[in-house]
Design a protein around this motif. Structure first.
Motif, PDB file in Angstrom:
ATOM      1  N   TYR A  67      38.956  34.948  19.816  1.00  0.00           N
ATOM      2  CA  TYR A  67      38.940  36.378  20.120  1.00  0.00           C
ATOM      3  C   TYR A  67      39.889  36.717  21.267  1.00  0.00           C
ATOM      4  N   GLU A  68      40.144  38.024  21.365  1.00  0.00           N
ATOM      5  CA  GLU A  68      40.912  38.561  22.485  1.00  0.00           C
ATOM      6  C   GLU A  68      40.189  39.800  22.992  1.00  0.00           C
ATOM      7  N   ILE A  69      39.955  39.856  24.301  1.00  0.00           N
ATOM      8  CA  ILE A  69      39.288  40.995  24.930  1.00  0.00           C
ATOM      9  C   ILE A  69      40.276  41.671  25.872  1.00  0.00           C
ATOM     10  N   ASP A  70      40.417  42.977  25.721  1.00  0.00           N
ATOM     11  CA  ASP A  70      41.303  43.769  26.582  1.00  0.00           C
ATOM     12  C   ASP A  70      40.537  44.948  27.153  1.00  0.00           C
ATOM     13  N   PHE A  71      40.755  45.254  28.418  1.00  0.00           N
ATOM     14  CA  PHE A  71      40.188  46.453  29.029  1.00  0.00           C
ATOM     15  C   PHE A  71      40.822  46.667  30.399  1.00  0.00           C
ATOM     16  N   LYS A  72      40.529  47.818  30.993  1.00  0.00           N
ATOM     17  CA  LYS A  72      40.931  48.091  32.365  1.00  0.00           C
ATOM     18  C   LYS A  72      39.666  48.228  33.205  1.00  0.00           C
ATOM     19  N   VAL A  73      39.734  47.729  34.437  1.00  0.00           N
ATOM     20  CA  VAL A  73      38.567  47.757  35.314  1.00  0.00           C
ATOM     21  C   VAL A  73      38.954  48.264  36.704  1.00  0.00           C
ATOM     22  N   ASN A  74      38.033  49.007  37.295  1.00  0.00           N
ATOM     23  CA  ASN A  74      38.205  49.522  38.648  1.00  0.00           C
ATOM     24  C   ASN A  74      36.941  49.198  39.438  1.00  0.00           C
ATOM     25  N   MET A  75      37.073  48.318  40.439  1.00  0.00           N
ATOM     26  CA  MET A  75      35.930  47.999  41.304  1.00  0.00           C
ATOM     27  C   MET A  75      35.851  49.076  42.380  1.00  0.00           C
ATOM     28  N   THR A  76      35.274  50.225  42.015  1.00  0.00           N
ATOM     29  CA  THR A  76      35.266  51.376  42.912  1.00  0.00           C
ATOM     30  C   THR A  76      34.484  51.099  44.195  1.00  0.00           C
ATOM     31  N   ASN A  77      33.410  50.336  44.062  1.00  0.00           N
ATOM     32  CA  ASN A  77      32.617  49.981  45.245  1.00  0.00           C
ATOM     33  C   ASN A  77      31.900  48.658  44.977  1.00  0.00           C
ATOM     34  N   ALA A  78      32.685  47.608  44.781  1.00  0.00           N
ATOM     35  CA  ALA A  78      32.117  46.293  44.484  1.00  0.00           C
ATOM     36  C   ALA A  78      33.081  45.216  44.974  1.00  0.00           C
ATOM     37  N   SER A  79      32.550  44.057  45.304  1.00  0.00           N
ATOM     38  CA  SER A  79      33.407  42.944  45.703  1.00  0.00           C
ATOM     39  C   SER A  79      33.488  41.879  44.616  1.00  0.00           C
ATOM     40  N   LEU A  80      32.593  41.984  43.622  1.00  0.00           N
ATOM     41  CA  LEU A  80      32.572  41.021  42.520  1.00  0.00           C
ATOM     42  C   LEU A  80      32.450  41.743  41.194  1.00  0.00           C
TER      43      LEU A  80
ATOM     44  N   TYR B 158      42.830  47.622  37.161  1.00  0.00           N
ATOM     45  CA  TYR B 158      43.444  46.346  36.799  1.00  0.00           C
ATOM     46  C   TYR B 158      43.294  46.135  35.286  1.00  0.00           C
ATOM     47  N   ALA B 159      44.371  45.662  34.665  1.00  0.00           N
ATOM     48  CA  ALA B 159      44.345  45.360  33.236  1.00  0.00           C
ATOM     49  C   ALA B 159      43.927  43.905  33.048  1.00  0.00           C
ATOM     50  N   VAL B 160      42.831  43.716  32.327  1.00  0.00           N
ATOM     51  CA  VAL B 160      42.287  42.371  32.105  1.00  0.00           C
ATOM     52  C   VAL B 160      42.480  41.975  30.643  1.00  0.00           C
ATOM     53  N   LYS B 161      42.952  40.753  30.441  1.00  0.00           N
ATOM     54  CA  LYS B 161      43.088  40.208  29.089  1.00  0.00           C
ATOM     55  C   LYS B 161      42.475  38.813  29.072  1.00  0.00           C
ATOM     56  N   ILE B 162      41.600  38.590  28.112  1.00  0.00           N
ATOM     57  CA  ILE B 162      40.978  37.282  27.922  1.00  0.00           C
ATOM     58  C   ILE B 162      41.184  36.871  26.473  1.00  0.00           C
ATOM     59  N   LYS B 163      41.660  35.663  26.301  1.00  0.00           N
ATOM     60  CA  LYS B 163      41.925  35.170  24.952  1.00  0.00           C
ATOM     61  C   LYS B 163      41.334  33.776  24.796  1.00  0.00           C
ATOM     62  N   VAL B 164      40.576  33.579  23.728  1.00  0.00           N
ATOM     63  CA  VAL B 164      40.072  32.251  23.380  1.00  0.00           C
ATOM     64  C   VAL B 164      40.590  31.921  21.986  1.00  0.00           C
ATOM     65  N   LEU B 165      41.375  30.872  21.902  1.00  0.00           N
ATOM     66  CA  LEU B 165      41.958  30.450  20.638  1.00  0.00           C
ATOM     67  C   LEU B 165      41.933  28.925  20.574  1.00  0.00           C
ATOM     68  N   ASN B 166      41.295  28.413  19.539  1.00  0.00           N
ATOM     69  CA  ASN B 166      41.169  26.962  19.357  1.00  0.00           C
ATOM     70  C   ASN B 166      40.619  26.273  20.609  1.00  0.00           C
TER      71      ASN B 166
END
Length: 203
Positions: A77-90, A149-157
């Protein structure tokens, strides 16, 4: 001919809706509507809401704000999204959550790193040592509040690729690192975080 096409379409629609995975080879999964959040995810409405195409999570040091999919991720799979840590450290993306174990992929402001780790999750226990886990790989990256931030995660084989803004990335073998090769998707935050454009594709 038209009848045959209609029957095939209905069969694929049923197959898709009954699939045990959050995405299928016939389509990509895009989280856009609140009804999808309720039907596809296990939520606490005080911790996660979806409004105007933006998913907002709220957590604290205890408890964390946690959101978990009801169905498993596909094998590849491949997961794409944008994230904003408006008030978080993790902000953490839980991959292949299964039987209380998962792959930690996260942005950590305190150490200014992106990280891949081996995690555990006990949904009934917020105490130290019952959630989170050890770091396996890390790479320095400047991380700020109120920045997308633009996050991309890919799992292949069984190879995991994790990148932020297409410039900072980590990669590892699930097998060699003894990490889960199947399971659900989840998100964790210790403050307020916003996610938009969540898309899951199957290879």
């Amino acid at each position: 001919m038209i009848k045959q096409i209609s029957i095939t379409f209905i069969f694929l629609l049923i197959l898709s809706s009954c699939s045990s995975t959050i995405s299928t080879s016939k389509k990509e999964y895009i989280l856009q509507h609140s009804k999808e959040l309720k039907s596809d995810w296990t939520i606490n409405s005080k911790e996660w809401v979806l409004k105007n195409d933006t998913l907002t999570g709220n957590g604290s040091l205890s408890p964390w704000g946690v959101l978990v999919s009801k169905k498993e991720l596909p094998k590849n799979y491949e997961i794409d999204f944008k994230v904003n840590m408006t008030n978080a450290s993790l902000f953490e993306i839980m991959l292949n959550l299964d039987k209380g174990k998962y792959i930690r992929t996260y942005l950590y402001q305190i150490d200014q790193n992106i990280v891949i780790g081996d995690g555990m999750y006990n949904k009934k226990d917020d105490s130290y040592g019952k959630r989170g886990g050890k770091t396996l790989f890390r790479k320095p990256m400047e991380l700020q509040n109120n920045k997308w931030y633009a996050v991309k995660i890919k799992v292949l084989n069984n190879q995991l690729f994790f990148s932020v803004d297409n410039k900072t990335s980590l990669e590892c073998s699930l097998e060699k690192s003894n990490l889960n090769q199947k399971g659900k998707l989840g998100f964790i935050t210790n403050g307020e975080v916003k996610i938009t454009g969540l898309t899951i594709k199957t290879f």
